[in-house]
Design a protein around this motif. Structure first.
Motif, PDB file in Angstrom:
ATOM      1  N   TYR A 144       0.827  -1.212   0.000  1.00  0.00           N
ATOM      2  CA  TYR A 144       0.000   0.000   0.000  1.00  0.00           C
ATOM      3  C   TYR A 144       0.859   1.258   0.000  1.00  0.00           C
ATOM      4  O   TYR A 144       0.520   2.260  -0.623  1.00  0.00           O
ATOM      5  CB  TYR A 144      -0.957  -0.020   1.197  1.00  0.00           C
ATOM      6  CG  TYR A 144      -2.098  -1.003   0.986  1.00  0.00           C
ATOM      7  CD1 TYR A 144      -2.880  -0.924  -0.168  1.00  0.00           C
ATOM      8  CD2 TYR A 144      -2.395  -1.984   1.918  1.00  0.00           C
ATOM      9  CE1 TYR A 144      -3.914  -1.818  -0.372  1.00  0.00           C
ATOM     10  CE2 TYR A 144      -3.429  -2.872   1.722  1.00  0.00           C
ATOM     11  CZ  TYR A 144      -4.193  -2.785   0.565  1.00  0.00           C
ATOM     12  OH  TYR A 144      -5.216  -3.653   0.352  1.00  0.00           O
ATOM     13  N   PHE A 145       1.973   1.192   0.664  1.00  0.00           N
ATOM     14  CA  PHE A 145       2.886   2.331   0.692  1.00  0.00           C
ATOM     15  C   PHE A 145       3.335   2.661  -0.737  1.00  0.00           C
ATOM     16  O   PHE A 145       3.266   3.808  -1.184  1.00  0.00           O
ATOM     17  CB  PHE A 145       4.090   1.991   1.590  1.00  0.00           C
ATOM     18  CG  PHE A 145       5.178   3.020   1.568  1.00  0.00           C
ATOM     19  CD1 PHE A 145       5.022   4.221   2.270  1.00  0.00           C
ATOM     20  CD2 PHE A 145       6.360   2.799   0.859  1.00  0.00           C
ATOM     21  CE1 PHE A 145       6.033   5.165   2.250  1.00  0.00           C
ATOM     22  CE2 PHE A 145       7.361   3.749   0.837  1.00  0.00           C
ATOM     23  CZ  PHE A 145       7.201   4.938   1.536  1.00  0.00           C
ATOM     24  N   ASN A 190       3.564   6.089  -5.311  1.00  0.00           N
ATOM     25  CA  ASN A 190       3.616   6.199  -6.770  1.00  0.00           C
ATOM     26  C   ASN A 190       2.438   7.000  -7.324  1.00  0.00           C
ATOM     27  O   ASN A 190       2.595   7.771  -8.277  1.00  0.00           O
ATOM     28  CB  ASN A 190       3.667   4.813  -7.415  1.00  0.00           C
ATOM     29  CG  ASN A 190       5.038   4.174  -7.218  1.00  0.00           C
ATOM     30  OD1 ASN A 190       5.993   4.861  -6.842  1.00  0.00           O
ATOM     31  ND2 ASN A 190       5.136   2.881  -7.447  1.00  0.00           N
ATOM     32  N   SER A 191       1.268   6.828  -6.738  1.00  0.00           N
ATOM     33  CA  SER A 191       0.105   7.626  -7.176  1.00  0.00           C
ATOM     34  C   SER A 191       0.389   9.103  -6.950  1.00  0.00           C
ATOM     35  O   SER A 191       0.163   9.938  -7.838  1.00  0.00           O
ATOM     36  CB  SER A 191      -1.151   7.270  -6.389  1.00  0.00           C
ATOM     37  OG  SER A 191      -1.306   5.897  -6.358  1.00  0.00           O
ATOM     38  N   ALA A 192       0.915   9.408  -5.747  1.00  0.00           N
ATOM     39  CA  ALA A 192       1.184  10.810  -5.422  1.00  0.00           C
ATOM     40  C   ALA A 192       2.227  11.382  -6.380  1.00  0.00           C
ATOM     41  O   ALA A 192       2.073  12.503  -6.891  1.00  0.00           O
ATOM     42  CB  ALA A 192       1.661  10.910  -3.968  1.00  0.00           C
ATOM     43  N   LEU A 232      -7.941   7.266  -4.329  1.00  0.00           N
ATOM     44  CA  LEU A 232      -7.087   6.069  -4.294  1.00  0.00           C
ATOM     45  C   LEU A 232      -6.295   6.005  -2.984  1.00  0.00           C
ATOM     46  O   LEU A 232      -6.248   4.966  -2.299  1.00  0.00           O
ATOM     47  CB  LEU A 232      -6.119   6.131  -5.483  1.00  0.00           C
ATOM     48  CG  LEU A 232      -5.590   4.787  -5.962  1.00  0.00           C
ATOM     49  CD1 LEU A 232      -6.681   3.999  -6.648  1.00  0.00           C
ATOM     50  CD2 LEU A 232      -4.426   5.003  -6.933  1.00  0.00           C
ATOM     51  N   ILE A 233      -5.698   7.126  -2.627  1.00  0.00           N
ATOM     52  CA  ILE A 233      -4.890   7.152  -1.401  1.00  0.00           C
ATOM     53  C   ILE A 233      -5.775   6.956  -0.174  1.00  0.00           C
ATOM     54  O   ILE A 233      -5.401   6.260   0.781  1.00  0.00           O
ATOM     55  CB  ILE A 233      -4.067   8.464  -1.327  1.00  0.00           C
ATOM     56  CG1 ILE A 233      -2.965   8.407  -2.393  1.00  0.00           C
ATOM     57  CG2 ILE A 233      -3.440   8.646   0.061  1.00  0.00           C
ATOM     58  CD1 ILE A 233      -2.213   9.700  -2.598  1.00  0.00           C
ATOM     59  N   LEU A 234      -6.996   7.523  -0.219  1.00  0.00           N
ATOM     60  CA  LEU A 234      -7.929   7.337   0.901  1.00  0.00           C
ATOM     61  C   LEU A 234      -8.278   5.848   1.062  1.00  0.00           C
ATOM     62  O   LEU A 234      -8.273   5.298   2.167  1.00  0.00           O
ATOM     63  CB  LEU A 234      -9.199   8.165   0.656  1.00  0.00           C
ATOM     64  CG  LEU A 234     -10.193   8.159   1.827  1.00  0.00           C
ATOM     65  CD1 LEU A 234      -9.617   8.945   3.013  1.00  0.00           C
ATOM     66  CD2 LEU A 234     -11.540   8.759   1.406  1.00  0.00           C
ATOM     67  N   ALA A 235      -8.564   5.202  -0.110  1.00  0.00           N
ATOM     68  CA  ALA A 235      -8.895   3.766  -0.072  1.00  0.00           C
ATOM     69  C   ALA A 235      -7.728   2.984   0.518  1.00  0.00           C
ATOM     70  O   ALA A 235      -7.909   2.088   1.351  1.00  0.00           O
ATOM     71  CB  ALA A 235      -9.218   3.262  -1.478  1.00  0.00           C
ATOM     72  N   VAL A 236      -6.501   3.367   0.087  1.00  0.00           N
ATOM     73  CA  VAL A 236      -5.303   2.705   0.602  1.00  0.00           C
ATOM     74  C   VAL A 236      -5.208   2.901   2.121  1.00  0.00           C
ATOM     75  O   VAL A 236      -4.941   1.957   2.873  1.00  0.00           O
ATOM     76  CB  VAL A 236      -4.050   3.258  -0.116  1.00  0.00           C
ATOM     77  CG1 VAL A 236      -2.793   2.928   0.665  1.00  0.00           C
ATOM     78  CG2 VAL A 236      -3.960   2.677  -1.520  1.00  0.00           C
ATOM     79  N   PHE A 295      -7.579  -2.873  -7.838  1.00  0.00           N
ATOM     80  CA  PHE A 295      -6.636  -1.763  -7.674  1.00  0.00           C
ATOM     81  C   PHE A 295      -5.741  -1.639  -8.909  1.00  0.00           C
ATOM     82  O   PHE A 295      -5.484  -0.542  -9.406  1.00  0.00           O
ATOM     83  CB  PHE A 295      -5.738  -1.985  -6.433  1.00  0.00           C
ATOM     84  CG  PHE A 295      -6.295  -1.345  -5.181  1.00  0.00           C
ATOM     85  CD1 PHE A 295      -6.479   0.035  -5.119  1.00  0.00           C
ATOM     86  CD2 PHE A 295      -6.599  -2.109  -4.060  1.00  0.00           C
ATOM     87  CE1 PHE A 295      -6.978   0.623  -3.951  1.00  0.00           C
ATOM     88  CE2 PHE A 295      -7.101  -1.531  -2.924  1.00  0.00           C
ATOM     89  CZ  PHE A 295      -7.295  -0.167  -2.858  1.00  0.00           C
ATOM     90  N   GLY A 296      -5.274  -2.798  -9.391  1.00  0.00           N
ATOM     91  CA  GLY A 296      -4.386  -2.804 -10.554  1.00  0.00           C
ATOM     92  C   GLY A 296      -5.059  -2.157 -11.753  1.00  0.00           C
ATOM     93  O   GLY A 296      -4.500  -1.253 -12.386  1.00  0.00           O
TER      94      GLY A 296
END
Ligand code: C2E
Ligand code: CA
Ligand code: CA
Length: 652
Positions: free
Chosen positions: A38-39, A44-46, A68-72, A106-107
């Protein structure tokens, strides 16, 4: 062949739910990688969003990565909360399935978002997005290694479409990156397959090792014959139960079960039958056990019980146990019945440690056996004082100068119609310094339990023989032997030597043995009895009728005389059954050419009743009480002088 290969490829993408242990191991291994996964996804999204911030639409650079980050973040919190939960096999399966689905979702989401982002920005920022996607894909595959299906699924959902996108971009650098990524991902998938195979092999071999050690542990704590827990487990459980009762301020009961009558079955019908009896006993006990009641085999014919709580019900429950064990039991070649004595002790009233509880419970049936066989006996304050008395007596006996302190009295046996006693039975007497007279019923068992009996028997034997030397040659001497005199070869040799050295003709001597002697070790007792017979002494079976299989022994051993127990004589006027038994035994003796004596005759009514049943030899207070050697001499002198002393009622 191609069909098989295809099946194997498909199978590689499927979660293997056949092996619950493997699933649990996979989940445990994967769980450790979750934060890393998740990290990477979040970072990578950020990074990709930051690269295109201001260039790509707000929805793509802020809203989507935000979601996405919230879900993570939610998944990480969920993971943190539940990471130490124990999970069973079905739970593991559903969590693994969720992992495959979430991983795939997620992928696909991430890829779609990233491809959408790639429409914007210059080559450098596109390159950054490509880098983020490639990193994420490789890292995801890496983190999912232990969940093969998820790793392969993510790889197949992300890498080929992304490679196609990169190829179709028309940029040579991007196409090269696509090819590069596809090759590396292919290599990683190969690694995943190998790792998954090795991992499942490792888990299986660990499971096998664990299973073997569990099995060893189980066997080490189990009695192999009855499959009940064994002595080791019993005492471990006992200590645990004491600790628990202490902690919780509760009570519990310990029981020790002893099968009276097991030994005869073993001796007379063989060990195979004896074993079957133990197995049946184990089966009956196991059926009586429940969550609060634990049974174990402690060894031989001894079983143990621990019953948590419910102390008030211990005795009634004990009655049930005894009744169940007393039910007849069909064994190969014989239907038999044994009585169980059950001793009980309570925590904390009877004793406070495991060992003391066991000893108290063990002691109670020892008393019970003397009083009421086949019934539970609770260790009581009264028993505790007997136990103390026992210890005190034992101490005194160890210190005793046996030759001086122990004396004998003699009680005559009469043949009806004769004024002359047939024999005198030697009965031990002890006046212990500081204790006063102690009856033989008390000190003989103490001597037996503390290994002093052999020495005592030898002292008494010498004294009795010395007295008999002074009597007329036709008057016999009867002596009581203990179990321990028969089962020790050393003791037998010594007794024979003492008789030889005494000058009394062995043919004048009757040795009385009780059935319990035969019960405790038939082979040894048999050997001893035959050795005595070779010497020329005669053997009487004492206390006949109090045991369980007296008749069987009568046939198996070369007895000369049977002494019918006093308890039958006491009931002779009142109980038909007692009369029937005496009549049967008298007939049996006549058929087997054995002498028959009835002991404990106290009244002329009893003597007459016995006479009618065919008894001709008697002993008891009605004729004479046990008397001192001096009184014996007096009686014999009077007889020489002439007048008959026998009461008229039975005098011929
Ligand atoms: P036992 O061998 O059955 O001896 C008979 C017991 O019954 C004796 O008790 C005797 O005093 C008693 N008795 C005799 N006639 C009557 C009667 O009419 N009514 C009643 N109520 N009792 C009668 P004692 O002397 O107290 O001995 C008890 C037991 O102690 C003996 O039972 C025997 O088992 C054991 N014992 C005594 N002396 C010796 C010994 O020298 N060696 C061994 N090993 N045991 C002995
Ligand atoms: Ca006797
Ligand atoms: Ca007797």
């Amino acid at each position: 062949m191609p069909g098989r290969a295809f099946e194997r490829v498909v199978a590689a993408f499927r979660l293997d739910t056949n092996d619950p242990h493997l699933m649990q191991a996979q989940l445990a291994a994967f769980s450790k990688q979750v934060p890393l996964l998740y990290f990477t996804l979040a970072v990578n999204s950020a990074a990709a969003a930051f690269a295109l911030y201001g260039t790509a639409p707000f929805v793509l650079t802020v809203v989507t990565p935000g979601v996405l980050i919230l879900a993570v973040a939610i998944r990480i919190v969920h993971w943190l909360r539940h990471r130490n939960d124990p999970f069973d096999a079905s739970h593991a399966a559903s969590r693994l399935k969720l992992t495959v689905r979430l991983g795939s979702a997620f992928g696909v989401l991430f890829l779609t978002w990233a491809i959408a982002m790639m429409q914007y920005g210059d080559a450098t920022s596109k390159g950054q997005v490509i880098f983020a996607i490639a990193m994420t894909a490789i890292c995801c595959i890496f983190c999912l290694t232990h969940v093969r299906a998820a790793a392969l699924m993510v790889a197949m959902l992300v890498i080929p479409p992304f490679t196609i996108v990169l190829f179709s971009s028309g940029e040579r650098a991007f196409a090269t990156t696509g090819l590069n990524l596809a090759l590396v991902a292919g290599a990683m998938m190969y690694v995943v397959l190998i790792q998954a195979r090795d991992f499942s092999r490792m888990v299986r071999s660990q499971m096998e090792t664990q299973r073997l050690s569990d099995e060893n542990l189980r066997l080490a704590n189990l009695d192999s014959l009855t499959e009940l827990p064994n002595r080791r487990q019993f005492f471990a459980r006992l200590d645990e139960t004491v600790a628990r009762a202490q902690r919780e301020g509760r009570k519990f009961t310990v029981g020790v079960i002893d099968l009276d009558g097991f030994k005869p079955v073993n001796d007379l019908y063989g060990h195979f039958t004896g074993d079957r009896l133990l197995v049946e006993t184990g089966r009956r006990l196991a059926a009586l056990g429940d969550d609060n009641t634990f049974f174990a085999r402690l060894g031989g014919d001894e079983f143990g019980m621990i019953r948590y709580d419910d102390v008030e019900q211990a005795l009634p429950f004990g009655e049930i146990v005894c009744a169940r064990l007393a039910e007849s039991c069909a064994l190969p070649g014989v239907v038999t019945r044994v009585a169980a004595s059950l001793g009980l002790a309570n925590y904390p009233d009877s004793a406070q440690t495991g060992e003391a509880l066991y000893e108290s419970a063990d002691y109670a049936p020892y008393r019970a056996k003397q009083r009421r066989a086949g019934r539970p006996e609770m260790f009581s304050a009264e028993l505790r004082s007997t136990m103390r008395q026992f210890t005190l007596i034992e101490q005194k006996m160890r210190e005793a100068d046996m030759d001086r302190e122990f004396t004998l009295e003699f009680q005559p046996l009469y043949e009806l119609g004769s004024e002359r006693p047939l024999a005198f039975e030697a009965l031990a007497r002890w006046t212990a310094p500081g204790l006063g007279p102690v009856p033989p019923d008390v000190f003989i068992p103490v001597a037996e339990r503390s290994d002093l009996i052999n020495r005592l028997t030898q002292v008494l034997l010498r004294k009795a023989l010395a007295e008999a030397m002074t009597w007329p040659q036709d008057i016999r001497l009867a002596l009581n032997l203990s179990i321990h005199d028969l089962i020790s070869s050393d003791a037998v040799v010594k007794i024979i030597a003492i008789i030889r050295a005494s000058g009394v003709a062995p043919g004048r001597i009757d040795l009385e043995v009780t059935e319990s002697a035969l019960v405790s070790d038939f082979d040894k007792a048999n050997e001893a009895i035959r050795a005595f017979k070779n010497l020329g002494v005669r053997i009487s079976l004492d206390d006949f009728g109090t045991g369980y299989s007296s008749l069987a022994y009568v046939h198996k051993l070369p007895f000369d005389r049977i002494k019918i127990d006093r308890s039958f004589v006491q009931e002779i006027d009142t109980h038909h059954a007692a009369r029937d038994i005496v009549r049967t035994v008298v007939t049996l003796c006549r058929n087997l050419d054995l002498q028959c004596v009835t002991e404990g005759v106290e009244t002329s009514a009893q003597a007459n009743a016995l006479k009618e049943l065919g008894c001709t030899t008697m002993q008891g207070y009605f004729f004479a009480r046990p008397m001192t050697p001096h009184a014996v001499s007096g009686l014999l002198r009077d007889l020489e002088a002439g007048p008959a002393l026998l009461p008229r009622a039975v005098n011929g």
